[in-house]
Write a protein that holds these residues in place. Sequence first.
Motif, PDB file in Angstrom:
ATOM      1  N   ASP A 191       0.854  -1.187   0.000  1.00 21.65           N
ATOM      2  CA  ASP A 191       0.000   0.000   0.000  1.00 21.65           C
ATOM      3  C   ASP A 191       0.891   1.238   0.000  1.00 21.65           C
ATOM      4  O   ASP A 191       1.540   1.537   1.009  1.00 21.65           O
ATOM      5  N   PRO A 192       0.958   2.000  -1.109  1.00 21.57           N
ATOM      6  CA  PRO A 192       1.839   3.173  -1.161  1.00 21.57           C
ATOM      7  C   PRO A 192       1.516   4.219  -0.092  1.00 21.57           C
ATOM      8  O   PRO A 192       2.423   4.860   0.441  1.00 21.57           O
ATOM      9  N   GLU A 193       0.228   4.405   0.221  1.00 20.98           N
ATOM     10  CA  GLU A 193      -0.112   5.393   1.242  1.00 20.98           C
ATOM     11  C   GLU A 193       0.410   4.965   2.612  1.00 20.98           C
ATOM     12  O   GLU A 193       0.936   5.789   3.373  1.00 20.98           O
ATOM     13  N   LEU A 194       0.271   3.679   2.926  1.00 19.63           N
ATOM     14  CA  LEU A 194       0.816   3.188   4.190  1.00 19.63           C
ATOM     15  C   LEU A 194       2.322   3.394   4.232  1.00 19.63           C
ATOM     16  O   LEU A 194       2.870   3.824   5.260  1.00 19.63           O
ATOM     17  N   TRP A 195       3.001   3.118   3.132  1.00 29.24           N
ATOM     18  CA  TRP A 195       4.453   3.277   3.115  1.00 29.24           C
ATOM     19  C   TRP A 195       4.857   4.735   3.308  1.00 29.24           C
ATOM     20  O   TRP A 195       5.800   5.033   4.051  1.00 29.24           O
ATOM     21  N   THR A 196       4.130   5.653   2.686  1.00 25.34           N
ATOM     22  CA  THR A 196       4.431   7.078   2.851  1.00 25.34           C
ATOM     23  C   THR A 196       4.247   7.507   4.305  1.00 25.34           C
ATOM     24  O   THR A 196       5.099   8.203   4.881  1.00 25.34           O
TER      25      THR A 196
ATOM     26  N   SER B  80       5.339  -4.141   3.045  1.00 28.62           N
ATOM     27  CA  SER B  80       5.909  -2.811   2.835  1.00 28.62           C
ATOM     28  C   SER B  80       7.348  -2.956   2.389  1.00 28.62           C
ATOM     29  O   SER B  80       7.961  -4.026   2.568  1.00 28.62           O
ATOM     30  N   PRO B  81       7.942  -1.897   1.819  1.00 30.38           N
ATOM     31  CA  PRO B  81       9.356  -1.940   1.417  1.00 30.38           C
ATOM     32  C   PRO B  81      10.322  -1.747   2.578  1.00 30.38           C
ATOM     33  O   PRO B  81      11.505  -1.512   2.351  1.00 30.38           O
ATOM     34  N   LEU B  82       9.852  -1.823   3.821  1.00 27.29           N
ATOM     35  CA  LEU B  82      10.703  -1.541   4.975  1.00 27.29           C
ATOM     36  C   LEU B  82      11.941  -2.430   4.988  1.00 27.29           C
ATOM     37  O   LEU B  82      13.068  -1.945   5.161  1.00 27.29           O
ATOM     38  N   LEU B  83      11.767  -3.734   4.815  1.00 24.98           N
ATOM     39  CA  LEU B  83      12.902  -4.651   4.884  1.00 24.98           C
ATOM     40  C   LEU B  83      13.875  -4.411   3.734  1.00 24.98           C
ATOM     41  O   LEU B  83      15.089  -4.256   3.948  1.00 24.98           O
ATOM     42  N   ALA B  84      13.364  -4.364   2.511  1.00 22.79           N
ATOM     43  CA  ALA B  84      14.246  -4.235   1.352  1.00 22.79           C
ATOM     44  C   ALA B  84      14.933  -2.870   1.317  1.00 22.79           C
ATOM     45  O   ALA B  84      16.126  -2.775   0.998  1.00 22.79           O
TER      46      ALA B  84
ATOM     47  N   ARG C 227      15.705  10.514  -0.239  1.00 28.43           N
ATOM     48  CA  ARG C 227      14.488   9.981  -0.840  1.00 28.43           C
ATOM     49  C   ARG C 227      14.104   8.635  -0.220  1.00 28.43           C
ATOM     50  O   ARG C 227      12.909   8.338  -0.063  1.00 28.43           O
ATOM     51  N   LEU C 228      15.092   7.822   0.130  1.00 33.44           N
ATOM     52  CA  LEU C 228      14.786   6.566   0.818  1.00 33.44           C
ATOM     53  C   LEU C 228      14.135   6.858   2.167  1.00 33.44           C
ATOM     54  O   LEU C 228      13.171   6.203   2.565  1.00 33.44           O
ATOM     55  N   ALA C 229      14.671   7.842   2.880  1.00 29.74           N
ATOM     56  CA  ALA C 229      14.116   8.190   4.195  1.00 29.74           C
ATOM     57  C   ALA C 229      12.702   8.738   4.075  1.00 29.74           C
ATOM     58  O   ALA C 229      11.847   8.465   4.928  1.00 29.74           O
ATOM     59  N   ALA C 230      12.441   9.503   3.020  1.00 32.29           N
ATOM     60  CA  ALA C 230      11.123  10.115   2.843  1.00 32.29           C
ATOM     61  C   ALA C 230      10.085   9.135   2.308  1.00 32.29           C
ATOM     62  O   ALA C 230       8.882   9.420   2.342  1.00 32.29           O
ATOM     63  N   GLY C 231      10.520   8.002   1.793  1.00 31.90           N
ATOM     64  CA  GLY C 231       9.591   7.030   1.241  1.00 31.90           C
ATOM     65  C   GLY C 231       9.262   7.254  -0.218  1.00 31.90           C
ATOM     66  O   GLY C 231       8.428   6.535  -0.780  1.00 31.90           O
ATOM     67  N   SER C 232       9.903   8.221  -0.877  1.00 31.93           N
ATOM     68  CA  SER C 232       9.619   8.492  -2.285  1.00 31.93           C
ATOM     69  C   SER C 232      10.443   7.619  -3.220  1.00 31.93           C
ATOM     70  O   SER C 232      10.212   7.613  -4.432  1.00 31.93           O
ATOM     71  N   LEU C 233      11.406   6.894  -2.677  1.00 32.34           N
ATOM     72  CA  LEU C 233      12.229   5.977  -3.458  1.00 32.34           C
ATOM     73  C   LEU C 233      12.365   4.683  -2.684  1.00 32.34           C
ATOM     74  O   LEU C 233      12.650   4.691  -1.481  1.00 32.34           O
ATOM     75  N   THR C 234      12.144   3.555  -3.359  1.00 32.62           N
ATOM     76  CA  THR C 234      12.364   2.248  -2.752  1.00 32.62           C
ATOM     77  C   THR C 234      13.552   1.585  -3.423  1.00 32.62           C
ATOM     78  O   THR C 234      13.909   1.910  -4.561  1.00 32.62           O
TER      79      THR C 234
ATOM     80  N   LEU D  81       4.178   5.513   6.951  1.00 34.31           N
ATOM     81  CA  LEU D  81       5.140   4.799   7.789  1.00 34.31           C
ATOM     82  C   LEU D  81       6.505   5.469   7.721  1.00 34.31           C
ATOM     83  O   LEU D  81       7.191   5.625   8.746  1.00 34.31           O
ATOM     84  N   SER D  82       6.908   5.896   6.535  1.00 33.43           N
ATOM     85  CA  SER D  82       8.179   6.593   6.381  1.00 33.43           C
ATOM     86  C   SER D  82       8.184   7.894   7.163  1.00 33.43           C
ATOM     87  O   SER D  82       9.190   8.264   7.779  1.00 33.43           O
ATOM     88  N   ALA D  83       7.053   8.609   7.155  1.00 32.84           N
ATOM     89  CA  ALA D  83       6.963   9.846   7.917  1.00 32.84           C
ATOM     90  C   ALA D  83       7.067   9.571   9.415  1.00 32.84           C
ATOM     91  O   ALA D  83       7.718  10.318  10.158  1.00 32.84           O
ATOM     92  N   THR D  84       6.448   8.498   9.863  1.00 30.88           N
ATOM     93  CA  THR D  84       6.520   8.123  11.273  1.00 30.88           C
ATOM     94  C   THR D  84       7.948   7.762  11.663  1.00 30.88           C
ATOM     95  O   THR D  84       8.395   8.038  12.775  1.00 30.88           O
ATOM     96  N   LEU D  85       8.662   7.144  10.740  1.00 28.02           N
ATOM     97  CA  LEU D  85      10.047   6.748  10.989  1.00 28.02           C
ATOM     98  C   LEU D  85      11.025   7.883  10.728  1.00 28.02           C
ATOM     99  O   LEU D  85      12.230   7.661  10.767  1.00 28.02           O
ATOM    100  N   GLY D  86      10.526   9.077  10.496  1.00 30.42           N
ATOM    101  CA  GLY D  86      11.385  10.177  10.090  1.00 30.42           C
ATOM    102  C   GLY D  86      12.530  10.452  11.028  1.00 30.42           C
ATOM    103  O   GLY D  86      13.621  10.830  10.595  1.00 30.42           O
TER     104      GLY D  86
END
Length: 396
Positions: free
Chosen positions: A48-53, A88-92, A116-123, A55-60
Amino acid sequence: MNAAESAALTAPLTEEQREFRRTLRDLLAERAGPHQNLVATATPQGYDPELWTRLSATLGHVPLCTADHGPAGLALACEETGRALAPSPLLATRVLAAPLLTALGSPAQRAAHLPRLAAGSLTCALAVPGGALALALGLTGDNAAEDWSGGGRAGGVQARPDGEGWRLYGEAAQVLDGHSAGLLLVAAHAGGFARSRTLLFLVRAEGADVPGLVRTRQPALDPTRPRATVQFRDTRAELLGAEPADVLGTLAATGRHTAVMLAAEAVGAARAALDRAAAHARSRAGHAGSRGAAVHRLADLSVQVEAARTLTYSAAGESGPGGPDSGTGSGPEGGPLALAHALEALRATAEEAVRPADATAPFAARAASDELLFGPVRGLRARAAERTGLFREVAA
């Protein structure tokens, strides 16, 4: 992470940690229920791209590279995503690729990709030839002892300089998120006999089709761990960092870090499966003796899960790409050993959880999939015993 921080995570969480966990759990409850996970895995991305975005913000505030700041936040995040079995792409992206980019990338490469990896805009995905991910990461064998990246003139993935950069030829299998990642981090063999070596390369895979790059999503035992076969047919690539570089050593250090995060995921999943089993036991009618036996079994499983969690956070001290000397913990093999215990705990709780069996299939699939990709458990333990000299001591 120092010894005090490791101990703190095996004790009751601080208020800040509890708030972080609550935020993650609320987000995952909203976006990663069983039905939502099923829908997400059926999409072209596999998540889910929205969840990943979000989640990335939460992990900021959690650093991409955990070697200097400690992996506490990332481990807690992995435990919660494991609890929800969230795809999610968290592991990879954050566990596997970001530490390698941080440790080996040039300043320009880090500046271009890490924000971009930190922001979730690039996997990102780590592509290893032959599906030899556990060996490449040094989890089940010495990654310097075998030509897993492709020796000689054929096999694996071959890298050849072309005057302007590098070209890749070959195939990598079982690449986590390999079908959708915008950036591929590829392990490839370079040089002839005299200069045979393994290097890491970047292949930009965003946007339009990349000439010479063929990516095919494969059926997966665990659909929340989407994977692909990636073929390189005269594909342009960029060397990660510069030579000389300790690529194999950095891969092994990343393997120890990855094992801790995988163990945290497995502990979270095991706890969720155990909660389901307990709820089922409470609702089950029948003979009191049968219920009593179930209670004792659940108590044993709870001890097994908590022991795995303690091992996981104790091992976190040396899990970063800085290697075993980057912190204090249970030694360089603490991560693989914690992963072995956590996978066994997950397998056991999945077998005990709610009936009918299909209600627990996702938990069992996660345990089996992770063991196939990063194990087996006996391989994790055997490698740890070899590294620590246990076999030599017994023989003496």
